[in-house]
Motif scaffolding. Structure first.
Motif, mmCIF file in Angstrom:
data_model
loop_
_atom_site.group_PDB
_atom_site.id
_atom_site.type_symbol
_atom_site.label_atom_id
_atom_site.label_comp_id
_atom_site.label_asym_id
_atom_site.label_seq_id
_atom_site.Cartn_x
_atom_site.Cartn_y
_atom_site.Cartn_z
ATOM 1 N N LEU A 84 -38.200 35.717 -56.034
ATOM 2 C CA LEU A 84 -36.755 35.941 -55.989
ATOM 3 C C LEU A 84 -36.394 37.248 -56.691
ATOM 4 C CD1 LEU A 84 -35.269 32.374 -56.626
ATOM 5 C CD2 LEU A 84 -34.874 33.787 -54.610
ATOM 6 N N THR A 85 -37.034 37.474 -57.827
ATOM 7 C CA THR A 85 -36.758 38.700 -58.580
ATOM 8 C C THR A 85 -37.121 39.918 -57.739
ATOM 9 O OG1 THR A 85 -37.292 37.462 -60.582
ATOM 10 C CG2 THR A 85 -37.130 39.846 -60.802
ATOM 11 N N ALA A 86 -38.276 39.847 -57.086
ATOM 12 C CA ALA A 86 -38.683 40.962 -56.220
ATOM 13 C C ALA A 86 -37.673 41.176 -55.098
ATOM 14 C CB ALA A 86 -40.067 40.687 -55.640
ATOM 15 N N ASN A 87 -37.035 40.075 -54.648
ATOM 16 C CA ASN A 87 -36.024 40.194 -53.590
ATOM 17 C C ASN A 87 -34.678 40.674 -54.117
ATOM 18 O OD1 ASN A 87 -37.957 39.100 -51.934
ATOM 19 N ND2 ASN A 87 -37.013 37.073 -51.777
ATOM 20 N N GLY A 88 -34.541 40.756 -55.450
ATOM 21 C CA GLY A 88 -33.277 41.220 -56.014
ATOM 22 C C GLY A 88 -32.368 40.122 -56.525
ATOM 23 N N VAL A 89 -32.876 38.875 -56.554
ATOM 24 C CA VAL A 89 -32.085 37.751 -57.067
ATOM 25 C C VAL A 89 -32.406 37.569 -58.548
ATOM 26 C CG1 VAL A 89 -31.671 35.255 -56.894
ATOM 27 C CG2 VAL A 89 -32.092 36.606 -54.820
ATOM 28 N N LYS A 90 -31.371 37.337 -59.345
ATOM 29 C CA LYS A 90 -31.611 37.169 -60.780
ATOM 30 C C LYS A 90 -31.780 35.690 -61.106
ATOM 31 C CE LYS A 90 -30.404 39.232 -65.134
ATOM 32 N NZ LYS A 90 -31.276 38.272 -65.752
ATOM 33 N N VAL A 91 -32.870 35.377 -61.806
ATOM 34 C CA VAL A 91 -33.171 33.976 -62.100
ATOM 35 C C VAL A 91 -32.893 33.667 -63.573
ATOM 36 C CG1 VAL A 91 -34.960 32.191 -62.082
ATOM 37 C CG2 VAL A 91 -34.924 33.942 -60.290
ATOM 38 N N HIS A 92 -32.195 32.554 -63.830
ATOM 39 C CA HIS A 92 -31.873 32.131 -65.191
ATOM 40 C C HIS A 92 -32.404 30.718 -65.409
ATOM 41 C CE1 HIS A 92 -28.647 35.316 -65.157
ATOM 42 N NE2 HIS A 92 -28.647 35.002 -63.880
ATOM 43 N N TRP A 93 -32.715 30.399 -66.653
ATOM 44 C CA TRP A 93 -33.234 29.063 -66.981
ATOM 45 C C TRP A 93 -32.321 28.414 -68.010
ATOM 46 C CZ3 TRP A 93 -38.466 27.759 -65.254
ATOM 47 C CH2 TRP A 93 -39.107 28.821 -64.564
ATOM 48 N N ALA A 94 -32.058 27.134 -67.840
ATOM 49 C CA ALA A 94 -31.210 26.420 -68.791
ATOM 50 C C ALA A 94 -31.811 25.055 -69.083
ATOM 51 C CB ALA A 94 -29.801 26.255 -68.223
ATOM 52 N N GLU A 95 -31.946 24.758 -70.382
ATOM 53 C CA GLU A 95 -32.479 23.441 -70.736
ATOM 54 C C GLU A 95 -31.390 22.378 -70.689
ATOM 55 O OE1 GLU A 95 -35.773 23.090 -73.846
ATOM 56 O OE2 GLU A 95 -34.740 24.948 -74.405
ATOM 57 N N THR A 96 -30.182 22.775 -71.032
ATOM 58 C CA THR A 96 -29.088 21.803 -71.075
ATOM 59 C C THR A 96 -27.956 22.262 -70.173
ATOM 60 O OG1 THR A 96 -27.999 22.988 -72.878
ATOM 61 C CG2 THR A 96 -29.593 21.301 -73.500
ATOM 62 N N THR A 97 -27.039 21.333 -69.898
ATOM 63 C CA THR A 97 -25.893 21.687 -69.061
ATOM 64 C C THR A 97 -25.012 22.697 -69.796
ATOM 65 O OG1 THR A 97 -24.710 19.767 -69.912
ATOM 66 C CG2 THR A 97 -25.861 19.494 -67.831
ATOM 67 N N GLU A 98 -24.962 22.581 -71.107
ATOM 68 C CA GLU A 98 -24.178 23.534 -71.905
ATOM 69 C C GLU A 98 -24.709 24.961 -71.687
ATOM 70 O OE1 GLU A 98 -21.521 23.114 -73.845
ATOM 71 O OE2 GLU A 98 -21.507 25.126 -74.727
#
Ligand code: SF4
Lengths: 485, 223
Positions: free
Chosen positions: A81-95
């Motif tokens: 996704l990053t190579a395609n130009g999409v930014k990826v984020h990770w979240a452990e909690t809903t907050e």
């Protein structure tokens, strides 16, 4: 009987809500009608049993294969996704997930968000979070829009407004939008179309869910019938997709059977009107599509379920809703009784990992274990087995180290003691005989109140003579074994 | 990055001592039930698409613009969005001029930001090409590009799609294989199986939820 259950203000328990829902004839009719029709549609969509079972087996294997290398696939997905130009984020909690979404919107000075259907955003209570920060977040799926307009929560993961009939929607539109009250479904939909089209045009950010995230190509796949998903992911300058970490599959071809299983199990459709595959933001020479695409990967308890090989199967779920449609408990109590985002069988097995058993202590036991859910699940999650396991985790003592979040919510030292005595009694012949001797002689001494049992039944009183006794008598030919009470 | 590491670490600790499951994808399960001989292929596509209120016409690669004009006239529409930069778009424009059609031809030739209002409210219909179709499920494969951008097939109330009869595949799996999608996907790839619809109120089917209210497919056979 237009009374609704305002989930946001719920302080009652599952049992109390169930009692209320069971007494609401309108609600029960709405659900019964809808579920009967959904079950029939699914049955019609799988006319060939061998084909269906072969596909379910394949679906199960694909999900099991993806989970068996989940961390690697997530990394591969991120890299592609990053190579395609999409930014990826990770979240452990809903907050954390909400914070990420909010900061993306803030960076664009956005004030208006339009949202396609996303159960993960419901988990996050994104609408409320953003509203508190002065950002309007509008649902654009017709069902979700109706529910949001009435300050409710969805009562079904596929059909959010299934608890309402057309008259209730007509009145709602009349009250909230100032339009003439009409019972014509086509007209109601056109009212929604006009209202929401303006919002699609104005929105700064579009939010959507994801049905399958394909690691191999770095692609987000979304299914829908209305076109609101395509709108939300195409018209605004920014698109934020939010999804659970279990949605990743290895290869593009893996989605072929999963897609077929999903739409046929959910709505009895061979395919949805739109299958929308997004792999990148707008490229320099393209004339539309968002300039930025973000993916937020949310854990929210999923890694807890993943940690246990048996409970991990919960993460096979492709959110088709078939288990809900076939559940004899759900159809009677409705979606709001569960008090959480995911109702029905899937809700009962996934919610404990998200919010902990302490918050939903009745979830594992609100089932007759009839097995219908497991039988229809397109990815073959043994839901009844999961429920039994959660029941065990629910009564474990702290010393036994429950494996599920806030496990042991229903542990009671007294109950444990009673069962221990019961066990000793039944495994030691001498004690058992002594007990029988006592029970039959002092039977009048049994208490008249034995907990929940006597709420609906008369208290049990032992017979004057035990079955053993009677049988012995009978076999020794000692007459006409008249006994009993 | 800590959320990322924490999540990955938790997942990895759950997999200690295990190996990934083998890839035992059985393609027969997604192809064998969905195979048609050439004559049945169009029939299957038609049955599936008509079941969800799509209109299909079999025309030739020469005379199809006439059908477009006819479809528009029957609905009394005022304008049509087309893509003159494509082969079919220029063929349509030529026909339009030579036959003196009164329906105004519009072009998607500038970024959406420059004419959002107009495109959202004032375009009556659009005509686009397709990459092909899938008979099993009655789906068009739409690959938007610079000439025919994504919103072109979504915003106008009527979408007319051109489909070459030779580009109809039996099922999604063979379509995917033939076009080698796994080697690289475009910005956006769509399967479109009918006009936009919803059943969110009492499960009553209503068309024209947010996308096109009508979908017309012209199946082009070589004349
Ligand atoms: S548990 Fe199975 S049946 Fe229920 S929603 Fe998930 S995939 Fe569908």
């Amino acid at each position: 009987m237009n009374q609704r259950i305002p989930v946001t203000e719920l302080t009652s328990t599952f049992r109390e809500r169930a009692t209320g829902a069971l007494a609401d004839q309108q609600l029960r009719t709405n659900f019964r009608t809808a579920m009967d029709s959904l079950m029939q549609k699914r049955a019609d969509a799988f006319p060939d049993e061998d084909e269906r079972e072969g596909l379910r087996e394949l679906g199960n294997r694909i999900k099991a294969r993806a989970l068996s290398q989940l961390p690697d696939l997530l990394e591969q997905l991120e890299a592609n996704l990053t190579a395609n130009g999409v930014k990826v984020h990770w979240a452990e909690t809903t907050e954390e997930a909400n914070q990420i979404v909010h900061s993306i919107i803030e960076a664009r000075q956005g004030t208006q968000v339009v949202k396609g259907k996303s159960m993960v955003s419901e988990e996050m209570e994104m609408n409320e979070y953003l509203a508190d920060r002065g950002i309007e977040c509008l649902e654009s799926d017709m069902g979700e829009y109706i529910v949001q307009l009435d300050h409710e929560k969805p009562s079904h993961i596929i059909m959010p407004a299934i608890h309402k009939n057309r008259h209730q929607v007509a009145r709602l539109f009349h009250d909230k939008l100032g339009v003439d009250e009409t019972d014509d479904v086509d007209e109601l939909i056109q009212i929604g179309r006009r209202t929401l089209r303006r919002k699609f045009l104005e929105a700064d950010v579009g939010v959507s869910g994801v049905n399958f995230a394909i690691a191999e190509t770095g692609t987000l796949l979304l299914v829908e019938n209305e076109g609101n998903g395509r709108m939300s992911t195409t018209a605004p300058p920014v698109h934020i997709a939010v999804t659970g970490i279990e949605k990743v599959v290895q290869n593009l071809r893996d989605v072929v059977p999963l897609l077929s299983l999903l739409t046929r199990s959910a709505l009895g459709q061979p395919i949805t009107t739109y299958v929308n595959m997004i792999s990148s933001p707008r490229k320099p020479d393209e004339l539309d599509g968002p300039e930025e695409v973000h993916l937020v990967l949310l854990d929210n308890g999923r890694s807890g379920a993943f940690a246990d090989a048996q409970l991990r199967q919960t993460l096979n779920c492709i959110r088709c809703g078939a288990c809900i449609n076939h559940c004899p408990v759900y159809v009677r109590v409705g979606g709001h009784t569960y008090g959480e985002v995911y109702p029905g069988p899937i809700g009962k097995i996934i919610t404990p990992h998200m919010v902990g058993l302490q918050k939903v202590p009745d979830h594992p036991s609100a089932s007759s274990l009839c097995g219908a859910c497991g039988e229809v699940c397109p990815v073959k999650i043994p839901i009844p087995e999961m429920l039994q396991r959660l029941r065990q985790e629910n009564v474990k003592s702290p010393a036994e180290g429950p494996k599920v979040k806030d496990g042991g919510a229903k542990y009671s030292a007294k109950e444990r003691l009673i069962w221990r005595v019961w066990k000793t009694l039944n495994t030691s012949p001498a004690l058992y005989r002594l007990f029988l001797w006592g029970a039959t002689r002092f039977r009048k001494l049994t208490p008249s109140n034995v907990g929940p049992w006597t709420e609906n039944h008369t208290a049990p009183v032992p017979a004057r003579r035990s079955l053993h006794d009677l049988a012995r008598n009978h076999l020794s030919g000692n007459g006409s074994a008249k006994g009993g009470q | 990055m800590s959320a990322r590491n924490n999540i990955l670490q938790k997942l990895r600790s759950g997999l200690v001592g295990t190996t990934p499951r083998p890839d035992d994808f059985d393609e027969r399960l997604v192809t064998e039930p969905w195979q048609y001989n050439p004559d049945d292929r169009i029939r299957q596509l038609r049955t599936q698409m008509e079941a969800v209120h799509t209109e299909l016409y079999q025309v030739t690669s020469q005379n199809w613009p006439e059908k477009v004009a006819e479809v528009l006239a029957a609905r009394n529409l005022g304008n049509l969005l087309h893509a003159p930069g494509t082969e079919h778009g220029s063929q349509l424009a030529e026909y339009w001029q030579s036959s003196g059609q009164s329906v105004e031809l519009l072009t998607y030739d500038r970024p959406i930001e420059e004419w959002k209002d107009e495109l959202f409210w004032n375009v009556d219909a659009s005509v686009t090409g397709t990459l092909g179709a899938i008979a099993a499920t009655g789906s068009l494969v739409v690959w938007p590009d610079r000439m025919e951008p994504r919103l072109m097939s979504l915003l106008p109330p009527l979408h007319i799609a051109l489909l070459k009869a030779s580009e109809i595949e039996d099922n999604l799996y063979t379509f995917m294989k033939r076009n080698n999608w796994s080697a690289g996907m475009p910005t956006n790839l769509l399967l479109v199986s009918g006009p936009s619809k919803t059943a969110d109120i009492e499960q009553v089917l209503a068309f024209g939820a947010h996308g096109p209210k009508e979908l017309v497919v012209l199946i082009l056979e070589d004349a």
